[in-house]
Design an enzyme around this catalytic site. Structure first.
Site, PDB file in Angstrom:
ATOM      1  N   HIS A  85       0.899  -1.195   0.489  1.00 16.86           N
ATOM      2  CA  HIS A  85      -0.372  -0.315   0.074  1.00 16.86           C
ATOM      3  C   HIS A  85       0.805   1.609   0.028  1.00 16.86           C
ATOM      4  O   HIS A  85       1.670   0.924   0.832  1.00 16.86           O
ATOM      5  CB  HIS A  85      -1.059  -0.010   1.628  1.00 16.86           C
ATOM      6  CG  HIS A  85      -1.895   1.401   1.293  1.00 16.86           C
ATOM      7  ND1 HIS A  85      -2.643   1.524   0.762  1.00 16.86           N
ATOM      8  CD2 HIS A  85      -2.363   2.606   1.688  1.00 16.86           C
ATOM      9  CE1 HIS A  85      -3.310   2.508   0.940  1.00 16.86           C
ATOM     10  NE2 HIS A  85      -2.838   2.895   1.519  1.00 16.86           N
ATOM     11  N   ASP A 164     -14.766   2.984   7.371  1.00 17.21           N
ATOM     12  CA  ASP A 164     -13.937   3.298   6.399  1.00 17.21           C
ATOM     13  C   ASP A 164     -14.399   3.873   5.537  1.00 17.21           C
ATOM     14  O   ASP A 164     -14.516   5.993   5.527  1.00 17.21           O
ATOM     15  CB  ASP A 164     -12.536   2.949   6.488  1.00 17.21           C
ATOM     16  CG  ASP A 164     -11.950   3.516   5.633  1.00 17.21           C
ATOM     17  OD1 ASP A 164     -11.456   4.817   6.552  1.00 17.21           O
ATOM     18  OD2 ASP A 164     -11.175   3.784   4.782  1.00 17.21           O
ATOM     19  N   ARG A 171     -14.072  13.496   7.228  1.00 17.71           N
ATOM     20  CA  ARG A 171     -12.113  13.933   7.023  1.00 17.71           C
ATOM     21  C   ARG A 171     -12.155  14.418   5.819  1.00 17.71           C
ATOM     22  O   ARG A 171     -12.147  15.764   5.636  1.00 17.71           O
ATOM     23  CB  ARG A 171     -11.677  12.335   7.341  1.00 17.71           C
ATOM     24  CG  ARG A 171     -11.415  12.013   8.544  1.00 17.71           C
ATOM     25  CD  ARG A 171     -10.622  10.514   8.448  1.00 17.71           C
ATOM     26  NE  ARG A 171      -9.480  10.656   8.637  1.00 17.71           N
ATOM     27  CZ  ARG A 171      -8.809   9.872   7.831  1.00 17.71           C
ATOM     28  NH1 ARG A 171      -9.236   8.862   7.612  1.00 17.71           N
ATOM     29  NH2 ARG A 171      -7.486  10.495   7.373  1.00 17.71           N
ATOM     30  N   SER A 186      -7.437   4.341   8.818  1.00 16.45           N
ATOM     31  CA  SER A 186      -7.718   3.825   7.723  1.00 16.45           C
ATOM     32  C   SER A 186      -7.653   3.041   6.796  1.00 16.45           C
ATOM     33  O   SER A 186      -8.077   2.242   6.457  1.00 16.45           O
ATOM     34  CB  SER A 186      -8.319   5.668   7.100  1.00 16.45           C
ATOM     35  OG  SER A 186      -8.148   5.403   5.551  1.00 16.45           O
ATOM     36  N   LYS A 190      -8.289  -1.344   6.093  1.00 19.84           N
ATOM     37  CA  LYS A 190      -8.712  -1.817   4.891  1.00 19.84           C
ATOM     38  C   LYS A 190      -8.196  -3.334   4.832  1.00 19.84           C
ATOM     39  O   LYS A 190      -8.039  -4.450   3.808  1.00 19.84           O
ATOM     40  CB  LYS A 190      -9.014  -0.387   3.250  1.00 19.84           C
ATOM     41  CG  LYS A 190     -10.221   0.106   3.742  1.00 19.84           C
ATOM     42  CD  LYS A 190     -10.019   0.937   3.043  1.00 19.84           C
ATOM     43  CE  LYS A 190      -8.722   2.242   3.534  1.00 19.84           C
ATOM     44  NZ  LYS A 190      -8.928   3.771   2.723  1.00 19.84           N
TER      45      LYS A 190
HETATM   46  N1  URA Z   1      -5.503   6.879   2.036  1.00 19.83           N
HETATM   47  C1  URA Z   1      -6.189   6.299   3.190  1.00 19.83           C
HETATM   48  O1  URA Z   1      -6.377   5.319   2.536  1.00 19.83           O
HETATM   49  N2  URA Z   1      -6.847   7.072   4.492  1.00 19.83           N
HETATM   50  C2  URA Z   1      -5.992   7.545   4.512  1.00 19.83           C
HETATM   51  O2  URA Z   1      -6.516   7.636   5.940  1.00 19.83           O
HETATM   52  C3  URA Z   1      -5.270   9.004   4.132  1.00 19.83           C
HETATM   53  C4  URA Z   1      -4.782   7.480   2.765  1.00 19.83           C
END
Ligand code: URA
Length: 427
Positions: A85, A164, A171, A186, A190
């Site tokens: 990621h 999320d 946000r 966040s 995931k």
């Molecule tokens: N990527 C995400 O999935 N969440 C965040 O809060 C910031 C970047």
């Protein structure tokens, strides 16, 4: 689940108290169900941004977000899994060559990706420039492609960490994105819900990234590595440079083309270096560090995996990629060494040309973007092309040109040293 009320939880964080497990479980569940209103969650997110959360609170918050939806399970696959990621950057097309490369090394890559927002690009937007390719897959299709091809890049389904999805959108419009506890929970909710066995985080640092300095990036990386490790996912983070954009292109189709060059054994040196560094970490995390990914780029097996992956999702890997209708060349204003190229300036230019979107529902242009013809350290000649700007709508050129102004320096090169791409490793 014990009942609380939203105001009680907001006041606790506003007054700098540690939230209890029960308060966290309740507020995430109640927000997902719509019982806690957006304005209440906004106030809580702002209190968290201002007062922070400790490691215990962040772990519980992440667990509650995971529990808000389904968890995927790839443990019955015939090979180990690893995922990567990136926190987002400019010209960051690394997922495209990386997923098939790691698959060619015998490790399955279940890559759930996102779309671009603002100046950073999104992997799904890039891949959608391949004719026929589709991002939405059912869990069954994803599983079958992973077993068959070994790599899949697709959109996360609605069932994964729905808390999320709601909170991230909130946000985004309430100035509360940049809170380390909220970013870490966040991303990790995931990735843990996705069920990967190993995870490599590419935490970007510099003008083109969320984290502008090394100290904040390190804090985010350490928080995420701790969350992953505690959840039983083998997690490592690399802190990598995003002061300079990656490769020579920022856009959609042009980044796919550059990725294909890497898979063909060529491509810009920095993209190859970072792809291999991340591949080695993913393979080590999955227990396959006996395989050298450089061999799989050289022998064509990573390219075979790319083609199979694109075909499995309806795409034609041999079809011509879309091209922008208009182009504008920016010539180098002087001869010398390019000593600086600013990632944010290039990212904004690509975005303004139509490669990115201002609102989630906006379309993107497949052919739009910026090509730069030199990287810091390269010699440039006055009057020769320095940038090529691409778009379908020529009225976009002026604003894109304005964002490139002041975004690069040409000098005599004295004292110039090319910075490292990988700045640190956190495990
Ligand atoms: N990527 C995400 O999935 N969440 C965040 O809060 C910031 C970047």
């Amino acid at each position: 689940m014990a009942a609380h009320d939203a105001v009680e939880v907001i006041l606790a964080k506003r007054d700098n108290h540690e939230l209890t497990d029960s308060q966290i479980d309740w507020v995430i569940d109640a927000y997902t169900r719509g019982e806690v209103a957006d304005e209440q969650m906004s106030a809580l997110a702002m209190a968290i941004l201002l007062n922070g959360m400790n490691r215990t609170e962040i772990a519980r918050w992440t667990a509650a977000m995971i529990a808000s939806g389904e968890r995927m399970d790839f443990s019955t696959l015939s090979r180990p899994t690893a995922d990567k990621h990136s926190t987002g950057g400019v010209g960051d097309k690394i997922t495209l060559p990386l997923a098939p490369l790691v698959a060619a090394c015998g490790v399955a890559v279940p890559q759930l990706s996102g779309r671009g927002l603002g100046h950073t690009g999104g992997t799904l937007d890039k891949l959608e420039s391949v004719p026929g390719w589709r991002a939405a897959l059912s869990n069954e299709e994803m599983f079958a492609i992973l077993e068959d091809v070994g790599a899949v890049i697709c959109a996360a389904g609605d069932g994964l960490a729905p808390a999320d999805k709601k909170l991230y959108a909130l946000r985004d419009v309430t100035g509360t994105v940049e809170a380390i506890p909220l970013i870490a929970s966040s991303i990790m909710s995931k990735k843990i819900a996705e069920g990967t066995g190993a995870l490599v985080l590419d935490v970007k640092v510099g003008s083109g990234a969320f984290m502008k300095d090394l100290a904040t990036a390190r804090e985010l990386a350490e928080t995420m590595v701790a969350l992953g490790t505690d959840a039983g996912v083998h997690t490592v983070a690399l802190l990598t440079d995003m002061a300079t954009p990656l490769g020579l292109t920022a856009g959609n189709a042009i980044e796919v083309a550059e990725s294909v060059e890497v898979l063909a054994g060529g491509g810009p040196a920095d993209v190859v270096e970072l792809t291999l560094a991340l591949a080695r970490e993913m393979l080590a995390g999955a227990g396959r560090d006996d395989v050298d990914p450089a061999d799989k780029l050289a022998d064509g097996s990573a390219m075979d995996a790319w083609k199979a992956m694109i075909r499995a999702q309806g795409g034609d890997p041999d079809a011509a990629l879309p091209e922008a209708k208009e182009l504008h060349v920016v010539a180098a204003p002087a001869s010398g060494t390019l000593t600086r190229l600013d990632a944010m300036a290039v990212g904004l230019a690509a975005w303004r040309l139509g490669a990115g979107r201002a609102r989630k529902e906006d379309p993107v242009q497949a052919g739009a973007g910026v090509v730069w013809h030199a990287r810091p350290g390269d010699e440039v000649t006055e009057g020769e092309p320095l940038f090529t700007l691409l778009t379908d709508e020529p009225e976009r050129f002026d604003r894109a040109l304005a964002s490139l102004e002041g975004g690069y320096d040409i000098g005599d090169g004295a004292g110039f040293t090319r910075g490292e791409i990988v700045l640190d490793r956190i495990s």
